[in-house]
Motif scaffolding. Structure first.
Motif, mmCIF file in Angstrom:
data_model
loop_
_atom_site.group_PDB
_atom_site.id
_atom_site.type_symbol
_atom_site.label_atom_id
_atom_site.label_comp_id
_atom_site.label_asym_id
_atom_site.label_seq_id
_atom_site.Cartn_x
_atom_site.Cartn_y
_atom_site.Cartn_z
ATOM 1 N N THR A 1 0.783 -1.394 -0.005
ATOM 2 C CA THR A 1 0.011 -0.062 0.008
ATOM 3 C C THR A 1 0.975 1.261 0.067
ATOM 4 O OG1 THR A 1 -1.593 -1.308 1.300
ATOM 5 C CG2 THR A 1 -2.164 0.992 1.081
ATOM 6 N N ASN A 2 2.157 1.227 0.590
ATOM 7 C CA ASN A 2 2.928 2.166 0.631
ATOM 8 C C ASN A 2 3.340 2.722 -0.673
ATOM 9 O OD1 ASN A 2 6.142 3.469 1.046
ATOM 10 N ND2 ASN A 2 4.416 4.246 2.446
ATOM 11 N N GLY A 3 3.379 1.792 -1.754
ATOM 12 C CA GLY A 3 3.717 2.001 -3.084
ATOM 13 C C GLY A 3 2.732 3.318 -3.775
ATOM 14 N N GLU A 4 1.394 3.513 -3.172
ATOM 15 C CA GLU A 4 0.502 4.499 -3.446
ATOM 16 C C GLU A 4 1.117 5.800 -3.166
ATOM 17 O OE1 GLU A 4 -3.397 4.123 -1.742
ATOM 18 O OE2 GLU A 4 -3.269 2.002 -1.879
ATOM 19 N N THR A 5 1.753 6.080 -2.134
ATOM 20 C CA THR A 5 2.347 7.117 -1.949
ATOM 21 C C THR A 5 3.483 7.681 -2.997
ATOM 22 O OG1 THR A 5 4.287 6.461 -0.630
ATOM 23 C CG2 THR A 5 2.299 6.856 0.513
ATOM 24 N N TYR A 6 4.032 6.702 -3.615
ATOM 25 C CA TYR A 6 4.966 7.103 -4.827
ATOM 26 C C TYR A 6 4.162 7.666 -5.908
ATOM 27 C CZ TYR A 6 8.767 5.177 -1.897
ATOM 28 O OH TYR A 6 9.765 5.060 -0.946
ATOM 29 N N TYR A 7 3.148 7.100 -6.281
ATOM 30 C CA TYR A 7 2.434 7.453 -7.349
ATOM 31 C C TYR A 7 1.654 8.784 -7.088
ATOM 32 C CZ TYR A 7 2.093 2.410 -8.390
ATOM 33 O OH TYR A 7 2.272 1.089 -8.512
ATOM 34 N N ASN A 8 1.115 9.056 -5.821
ATOM 35 C CA ASN A 8 0.558 10.170 -5.785
ATOM 36 C C ASN A 8 1.597 11.446 -5.542
ATOM 37 O OD1 ASN A 8 -2.099 9.301 -4.991
ATOM 38 N ND2 ASN A 8 -1.435 8.848 -2.903
ATOM 39 N N THR A 9 2.868 11.126 -5.142
ATOM 40 C CA THR A 9 3.775 12.175 -4.949
ATOM 41 C C THR A 9 4.039 12.717 -6.501
ATOM 42 O OG1 THR A 9 4.443 11.514 -2.796
ATOM 43 C CG2 THR A 9 6.076 12.838 -4.098
ATOM 44 N N ALA A 10 4.466 11.537 -7.272
ATOM 45 C CA ALA A 10 4.832 11.800 -8.574
ATOM 46 C C ALA A 10 3.738 12.614 -9.470
ATOM 47 C CB ALA A 10 5.162 10.503 -9.287
ATOM 48 N N THR A 11 2.753 12.171 -9.291
ATOM 49 C CA THR A 11 1.767 12.837 -10.037
ATOM 50 C C THR A 11 1.411 14.382 -9.812
ATOM 51 O OG1 THR A 11 -0.148 11.714 -8.806
ATOM 52 C CG2 THR A 11 0.584 10.695 -11.066
ATOM 53 N N LEU A 12 1.118 14.542 -8.446
ATOM 54 C CA LEU A 12 0.792 15.601 -7.850
ATOM 55 C C LEU A 12 1.997 16.624 -8.021
ATOM 56 C CD1 LEU A 12 -0.857 14.868 -4.629
ATOM 57 C CD2 LEU A 12 -1.783 15.603 -6.524
ATOM 58 N N VAL A 13 3.211 16.227 -7.856
ATOM 59 C CA VAL A 13 4.284 17.136 -8.041
ATOM 60 C C VAL A 13 4.492 17.316 -9.386
ATOM 61 C CG1 VAL A 13 7.037 17.281 -7.978
ATOM 62 C CG2 VAL A 13 5.459 16.533 -6.064
ATOM 63 N N SER A 14 4.442 16.573 -10.419
ATOM 64 C CA SER A 14 4.474 16.922 -11.818
ATOM 65 C C SER A 14 3.380 17.867 -12.117
ATOM 66 C CB SER A 14 4.338 15.618 -12.528
ATOM 67 O OG SER A 14 5.496 14.676 -12.343
ATOM 68 N N CYS A 15 1.946 17.598 -11.906
ATOM 69 C CA CYS A 15 1.006 18.421 -12.559
ATOM 70 C C CYS A 15 1.036 19.664 -11.723
ATOM 71 C CB CYS A 15 -0.397 17.625 -12.091
ATOM 72 S SG CYS A 15 -0.427 16.036 -13.335
ATOM 73 N N VAL A 16 1.340 19.924 -10.476
ATOM 74 C CA VAL A 16 1.348 21.125 -9.648
ATOM 75 C C VAL A 16 2.297 22.057 -10.488
ATOM 76 C CG1 VAL A 16 1.925 22.359 -7.539
ATOM 77 C CG2 VAL A 16 0.478 20.434 -7.463
ATOM 78 N N GLN A 17 3.570 21.401 -10.891
ATOM 79 C CA GLN A 17 4.604 22.364 -11.536
ATOM 80 C C GLN A 17 4.079 22.671 -12.927
ATOM 81 O OE1 GLN A 17 8.505 20.560 -11.304
ATOM 82 N NE2 GLN A 17 8.462 20.117 -9.324
ATOM 83 N N ASN A 18 3.487 21.897 -13.561
ATOM 84 C CA ASN A 18 2.999 22.103 -14.856
ATOM 85 C C ASN A 18 1.664 22.971 -14.980
ATOM 86 O OD1 ASN A 18 4.658 20.402 -16.098
ATOM 87 N ND2 ASN A 18 3.429 18.438 -16.145
ATOM 88 N N PHE A 19 0.965 23.088 -13.670
ATOM 89 C CA PHE A 19 -0.183 24.027 -13.744
ATOM 90 C C PHE A 19 -0.025 24.656 -12.350
ATOM 91 C CE2 PHE A 19 -1.530 20.658 -16.391
ATOM 92 C CZ PHE A 19 -2.422 21.027 -17.280
ATOM 93 N N PRO A 20 1.006 25.669 -12.441
ATOM 94 C CA PRO A 20 1.073 26.299 -11.207
ATOM 95 C C PRO A 20 -0.061 27.231 -10.842
ATOM 96 C CG PRO A 20 2.609 27.158 -12.619
ATOM 97 C CD PRO A 20 2.012 26.156 -13.267
ATOM 98 N N ARG A 21 -0.744 27.813 -11.754
ATOM 99 C CA ARG A 21 -1.782 28.701 -11.469
ATOM 100 C C ARG A 21 -3.240 27.799 -11.323
ATOM 101 N NH1 ARG A 21 0.152 33.418 -10.087
ATOM 102 N NH2 ARG A 21 2.018 34.027 -11.496
ATOM 103 N N SER A 22 -3.259 26.675 -11.575
ATOM 104 C CA SER A 22 -4.630 25.939 -11.360
ATOM 105 C C SER A 22 -4.350 24.865 -10.431
ATOM 106 C CB SER A 22 -4.882 25.469 -12.626
ATOM 107 O OG SER A 22 -5.064 26.650 -13.674
ATOM 108 N N ARG A 23 -3.868 24.855 -9.319
ATOM 109 C CA ARG A 23 -3.452 23.819 -8.328
ATOM 110 C C ARG A 23 -4.648 23.267 -7.764
ATOM 111 N NH1 ARG A 23 1.449 26.894 -4.973
ATOM 112 N NH2 ARG A 23 -0.132 28.433 -5.431
ATOM 113 N N GLY A 24 -5.685 24.070 -7.443
ATOM 114 C CA GLY A 24 -6.906 23.600 -6.867
ATOM 115 C C GLY A 24 -7.424 22.600 -7.737
ATOM 116 N N PRO A 25 -7.909 23.084 -9.161
ATOM 117 C CA PRO A 25 -8.439 21.809 -9.706
ATOM 118 C C PRO A 25 -7.679 20.733 -10.141
ATOM 119 C CG PRO A 25 -9.017 23.901 -10.850
ATOM 120 C CD PRO A 25 -8.010 24.403 -9.608
ATOM 121 N N VAL A 26 -6.527 21.226 -10.295
ATOM 122 C CA VAL A 26 -5.616 19.849 -10.669
ATOM 123 C C VAL A 26 -5.362 18.928 -9.284
ATOM 124 C CG1 VAL A 26 -3.186 19.237 -11.010
ATOM 125 C CG2 VAL A 26 -4.199 20.958 -12.418
ATOM 126 N N VAL A 27 -5.235 19.311 -8.257
ATOM 127 C CA VAL A 27 -5.112 18.395 -7.251
ATOM 128 C C VAL A 27 -6.610 17.782 -6.835
ATOM 129 C CG1 VAL A 27 -4.683 18.205 -4.576
ATOM 130 C CG2 VAL A 27 -3.216 19.672 -6.230
#
Length: 588
Positions: free
Chosen positions: A121-147
């Protein structure tokens, strides 16, 4: 035709392609929500009692919540390596459990299975971290909808994986554990080189509004579709051919957001260089920060000298009084009449480190409120299989899927609802926390009172309330304690779920369940003459029947949710001035 290579390159590097692929990763990243379906299989195969299953549930919750390692590694390793680590953990952890359940490996001690389910189950934290970090950096002005959308798909993954499992029609229930080990691993490996921060302009574009609207529409249609399929399976009953067709349609719906990057790249002309240069740059917007930092020490004294009644004045009058006080402090400091002291730490609304936040009462009030409310919700989710069996339902996967769907709707709707509360009515965001906690309290109390359709009402309201917490709390934490150390703050707050589960599921729910199971078993034992009934041995499998198995637990957790609501309102009262400064006015 000559532009095709350039178009393909632009498509691979398109931030919307990264976002869509991140949605697909998240759609299979919430394997922990399937524990309600796999726990009865483990209990039957290993001959466990409810307390042992609860211990496994706590190990699973700990694995799902401890993300400090993933967050730290993300700063030094490429995103694809982070995803690969998650794949290895997911495959090894759940693969080992599947081999034991299928009798390919001999029975292992409980602590070994706890380690395995923690690692998987801890593998989920790596999926969450990778996707959230990537998309927040790609959409810094739309963090709310993205997250919100990404976390929503993580909550919906339990229902998606369940429908895929039903579509494939495995010969036995233990195959579900193997699907959890293999399915997400295949999806993530296929996408791990696409999910990453990409270059180019990352500000809001005119096309973003329609793209997010389409994505939200897909989310709502997907949730409604899954709910409709569940109703058909539960009430009407459908054959395997129809189930397969519905599963194919589900996959098409999940894949449909790929239309967005395809249209943006292949069906639209690239923006002229002049238009690209007019897009706002973050560096320009931060150009005046040095002067603000230079004045920060003096201006911070305003909070110490400001009379309490100033916060209750109208916005225009409050700003006028604060400006007068600032002018007096500047003049006094220039003349040497006062000596401005350097403050010891940041104030609410500024950037905190985790250590600085841990000494603030507001942070602990939010954390304890989350322990009580989210811990109660997670206890229902983890014990949903046993709750359904105690009420006489044989198909527990329907309710596991239902709680997953409403968990998803709670995350999407909770973020949207809290934004309305702030921007339209100027209430602090924790007001939304208190509202969803009251909803959860009602759902749990309804089960405790044994109302008609109790399992449906409790599943829906608990799923909505639990999911809404994970859209509201991170946003509130970022507003009160800043974004500089948001990753550490968020990962600490996620520990509230396993902490609550350890108390409510590991101690209270399992203890009450086993008490009534032993009582019912003793009444079923034959009594001959004056002999006293023989007590059950520790290795006997105990099963409790009836709503009594969880009624007392739900009543207690309903009270805990009311306490959580009171704590949230205390946070509202203490932080109203911060939200008044952020959004201009306050009704509290």
């Amino acid at each position: 035709m000559e532009q095709l290579p350039e178009k393909l390159k632009a498509f691979v590097n398109n931030r919307w392609l990264v976002f869509v692929c991140s949605m697909w990763v998240q759609s299979c990243a919430g394997v922990g929500y399937l524990f309600g379906s796999i726990s009865p299989v483990i209990k039957s195969a290993m001959d466990y009692n409810q307390r042992q299953i609860a211990i496994l549930g706590v190990a699973k919750d700990l694995g799902d919540s401890i993300g400090f390692i993933a967050g730290s590694l993300c700063e030094i390793l490429p995103i694809w390596v982070i995803l690969l680590i998650g794949v290895v953990q997911n495959f090894v952890g759940y693969g080992l459990i599947g081999l034991v359940i299928a009798n390919i490996l001999p029975d292992l001690p409980l602590w070994v299975l706890c380690v395995a389910i923690f690692v998987g189950t801890n593998g989920e934290t790596y999926y969450n971290t990778a996707t959230l970090v990537s998309c927040v950096q790609n959409f810094p002005r739309s963090r709310g909808p993205v997250v919100g959308i990404l976390k929503g798909f993580a909550g919906l993954s339990g229902a998606i994986l369940t429908q895929v499992y039903v579509m494939i029609n495995f010969p036995n229930e233990s195959a579900l554990i193997f699907m959890v080990a293999v399915g997400p691993s295949i999806v993530v490996i296929a996408l791990m080189f696409i999910v990453r921060p990409v270059g180019g302009h990352r500000q809001v574009r005119p096309s973003d509004g329609s793209s997010f609207l389409f994505t939200y529409s897909v989310c709502i249609i997907l949730a409604a579709y899954l709910l409709g399929v569940l109703v058909l399976e539960d009430i009407v009953g459908i054959n395997q051919t129809v189930v397969t067709l519905l599963g194919v349609l589900l996959i098409i719906l999940i894949l449909s957001p790929i239309i967005i990057p395809i249209l943006l790249v292949f069906a639209s002309e690239p923006s002229p260089p002049v238009v690209e240069n007019l897009l706002p740059k973050p560096e320009k917007q931060e150009a005046g920060s040095s002067k603000q930092d230079a004045d920060e020490i003096i201006l911070s004294e305003v909070e110490d000298e400001k009379p309490p009644e100033v916060d209750n004045l109208p916005a225009s009058e409050r700003q006028k009084r604060i400006a007068q006080l600032q002018a007096k402090l500047f003049q006094a400091a220039a003349e040497g009449a006062v000596r401005v002291k350097r403050r010891k730490g940041p104030r609410r609304g500024e950037d905190f480190t985790l250590v600085q936040a841990l000494i603030k009462a507001d942070f602990w009030l939010m954390f304890v409120s989350l322990v009580l409310a989210a811990g109660s919700g997670l206890t229902v989710i983890d014990n949903l299989g046993q709750i359904c069996q105690s009420l006489g339902y044989s198909n527990t996967s329907i309710f596991v899927s239902m709680v997953s769907i409403f968990n998803f709707l709670g995350r999407v709707g909770g973020g949207y609802f809290s934004e309305i509360i702030i921007r339209k009515y100027a209430f602090p965001r924790p007001v939304a926390m208190s509202i969803v906690q009251v909803i959860m309290a009602f759902g749990l109390l309804y089960y405790a009172l044994g109302g008609p359709g109790q399992i449906y009402v409790t599943t829906v309201l608990t799923g909505l309330g639990y999911g809404a917490h994970w859209a509201i709390v991170p946003a509130a934490a970022s507003e009160l304690f800043g974004l500089k150390s948001f990753g550490a703050l968020y990962n600490f707050l996620t520990l509230a779920s396993p902490a609550g589960s350890l108390i409510f599921s590991g101690a209270i729910a399992s203890g009450i369940y086993d008490y009534y199971a032993e009582k019912q078993a003793s009444l079923r034992q034959p009594i001959s003459g004056p002999t006293i009934s023989i007590p059950l041995q520790d290795d006997d499998s105990l099963t409790c029947e009836g709503s009594i198995c969880y009624s007392l637990t739900c009543a207690l957790m309903s009270g805990f949710c009311i306490v959580a609501m009171v704590l949230s309102l205390i946070v509202v009262y203490r932080t109203r001035s911060v939200y008044a400064q952020l959004y201009g006015k306050s009704h509290t």
